[in-house]
Design an enzyme around this catalytic site. Sequence first.
Site, PDB file in Angstrom:
ATOM      1  N   SER A 100       0.841  -1.187   0.000  1.00 50.79           N
ATOM      2  CA  SER A 100       0.000   0.000   0.000  1.00 50.79           C
ATOM      3  C   SER A 100       0.887   1.252   0.000  1.00 50.79           C
ATOM      4  O   SER A 100       1.672   1.444  -0.915  1.00 50.79           O
ATOM      5  CB  SER A 100      -0.961  -0.034   1.193  1.00 50.79           C
ATOM      6  OG  SER A 100      -1.983   0.915   1.044  1.00 50.79           O
ATOM      7  N   ASP A 131      -9.944  -3.820  -5.407  1.00 49.10           N
ATOM      8  CA  ASP A 131      -9.408  -2.924  -4.388  1.00 49.10           C
ATOM      9  C   ASP A 131      -9.984  -1.519  -4.581  1.00 49.10           C
ATOM     10  O   ASP A 131      -9.906  -0.953  -5.668  1.00 49.10           O
ATOM     11  CB  ASP A 131      -7.878  -2.891  -4.496  1.00 49.10           C
ATOM     12  CG  ASP A 131      -7.211  -2.237  -3.297  1.00 49.10           C
ATOM     13  OD1 ASP A 131      -7.885  -1.490  -2.569  1.00 49.10           O
ATOM     14  OD2 ASP A 131      -6.010  -2.477  -3.096  1.00 49.10           O
ATOM     15  N   HIS A 137      -8.534  -4.774  -0.943  1.00 49.24           N
ATOM     16  CA  HIS A 137      -7.247  -4.192  -0.554  1.00 49.24           C
ATOM     17  C   HIS A 137      -6.450  -5.137   0.336  1.00 49.24           C
ATOM     18  O   HIS A 137      -5.229  -5.169   0.281  1.00 49.24           O
ATOM     19  CB  HIS A 137      -7.498  -2.871   0.176  1.00 49.24           C
ATOM     20  CG  HIS A 137      -6.256  -2.072   0.411  1.00 49.24           C
ATOM     21  ND1 HIS A 137      -5.492  -1.566  -0.622  1.00 49.24           N
ATOM     22  CD2 HIS A 137      -5.637  -1.691   1.559  1.00 49.24           C
ATOM     23  CE1 HIS A 137      -4.460  -0.893  -0.120  1.00 49.24           C
ATOM     24  NE2 HIS A 137      -4.524  -0.962   1.193  1.00 49.24           N
TER      25      HIS A 137
END
Length: 767
Positions: free
Chosen positions: A618, A706, A738
């Site tokens: 991320s 996501d 995600h």
Amino acid sequence: MSDAPTPPATEPSTAESPRTARRPSERTFHGDTFTDDYEWLRRKDDPEVVAHLEAQNAWTLARQEHLAPLRQTLFDEIKGRTLETDLSVPSRDGAWWYYARTVEGQQYPIHARYPAAGPDDWTPRVLEPGTPVPGEQVLLDQNAEADGHGFFALGSLDVSDDGARLLHAADTAGDERYTLRVRDLATGADLQDEVRDTAPGALFAPDGEHIFYLTVDEAWRPWRVWRHRLGTPASDDVLVFEEPDERYWVGVGLSRSKKYLQIELGSKVTSESWLLEADDPTGEFRIVWPRREGVEYTVEHAVLPPALVDLPPAQEAPAETAASTGSARDVLLILHNNDALNFELVWSPVPAPGTTVGPEAATVVVPHDAGVRLEGVSASERYLVLYYRREAISRSAVLSLVEPDQSGEPAASGPRSAWAFQEISFGQPLESVGAGVGVWEQPNLKAGYTSFVTPQSLYLYDVASGERTLLKQQPVLGGYDPDDYDQRREWAVAEDGTRIPVSLVWRKDAVRFERSAGAAGSTTGAPDEPAPLLLYGYGAYEFSIDPYFSVPRLSLLDRGVVFAVAHVRGGGEMGRAWYDDGKLAAKHNTFTDYVACGRHLVDSGWTASDRLVADGGSAGGLLVGAATNLAPELFAGVLAGVPFVDALTSMLDPTLPLTVTEWDEWGDPLHDPEVYRYMRSYSPYENVPDDASHYPRILATTSFNDTRVLYVEPAKWVARLQAAGAPAMLKIEMSAGHGGVSGRYSAWEQVAFEHAWVLDVLGLADH
């Protein structure tokens, strides 16, 4: 878009990567034009885009086929170390003890409860895995709920105060939109009540007849609070609160005392809380402290003895908020950063209906300390627990609200050491300790503890004596011995002279040291020879990477891999200033800190560049992507999970999920040319060179659904890397979000895939 003929999206081949068609489009902001060859991959509903992603996936799997036996071995090792049929330690609420259990062969947990023996039953039973629990009632079997779905995630789970109904909300696509339902626990059947497209965090009001839930806007931002009355259609639900400012996320909750419903909203730099008496769920919420730009605060309701709050007459709590425990006082404990960078703790009167209070009505409890970052406070009938961070280690301290000679009755008066919090420590240099007060009336305290070498452990903690009684330690099968492993904190030096903490863990017999053991049997100095090393980093949102135990990590350590964490600026390990020095116009520090940590580990002999793999997910994917552009020669491989690598494009589009709320973290390049130029200088996608053939091996993983970091970011990044000659691959889950795939076995398979790739890069695939 260009009018030139469009070549095929891919040319299937196992020898070289699928060729991503270049379809140039121009993006012009603040006098700068950037030609983006791969923005067309954003068209999620385009069959050609889906076909291209599937081709990339197939090519990656084909290139990794030689690692299939290793992946199976790693999966088997994770599975073999895990007690698959297991139970959590029960926690009491009302007349029931609640717990979750897992069953061998099943992907998801089962939520259950058993009845408490009586009002004095506050010690959880010792539950034996695989043995039926007397009086068990299954509340929700996630395996049954997930049947027929490729993805399943639970977003809300709550039981009404009378124990009669269960609220549950699930996402079966990975897009973080949850369908809320209510179950009659006497019959096991769901009621007709159903609300679609809710956000996580729905809950019952104490009356059990009203439910408060959240919905999101088009950017997936929770922004509305709704009230639903059981037995009525969702179309009749009442909008309770709406936050139009796109920078703010909204949440709803219930105080531990169950006296107040709370609405909390916050941007990255400002927050605001609202309260409502929980016995009046259809009433009007009122503000605690009106928002002030740059001021963050959280609110915890507490009932405190007068020895701690000695209110002057002008600040007496209103009669309608007086607590039932004699002369004890209803107050709000507020943790805030108003003129207190690392936050301070104050208490404040509860605002009466129709009124507000402000910082001027507050009394300082724990003052600001430049060396201590206060992070939270929890209150129960008998205890307060303070959470804070000092010297890059998270800590907990407890304050008893009862006098030792009163047998558990709340203190009413008499001498005491006011606000004398007692720190809980297990005496390790690298540890994570978190104390929990449980429900409001719970008479005992629980303390959780872990480290890089200690499995998750839960203790009953005696506040008076400091004695700890182990309730449960995460079982690790196969003869795990923590004495076989060691952990250490080192410090790298950044470009500007700042010392950056680095945590390391390794298996003792796999990494040899010249020097003799140091204090308490720990080693000193560097290994005899450079070791293979996986360097993890994150560095954003003031999120701290604290010491934690990992079963999958053991498979790396046992093969001689050292695992390290670079606690770079942008995280919160060293306080608020540490975060501020790694965000907005100081974001470059995050990347150079990570490079400095890698170079420190090479220069000090821990590893070598051909034995070092970067790892981040991320915002951590942005970190390792930017670090690769800065120092590609430093790494042998880069593992980037759901990486935020097309950051500038995302921050320029306010219609995308999370963009506006993220401007306080990264800056607003849409309206500010200086921010644009700064982000343009580090965003990984824009800064891939024309010739990246000297780049390390790169594996990017992502999920098609996501909603936080869209799949298109790693897809574009990998396409550009491949076009520039970098050895880059993309692995995409077509039905996940995600957090990746759902289900523990599927998650283990994903970890095994990534770890097999890491071991291959490190030359350890045959080990």
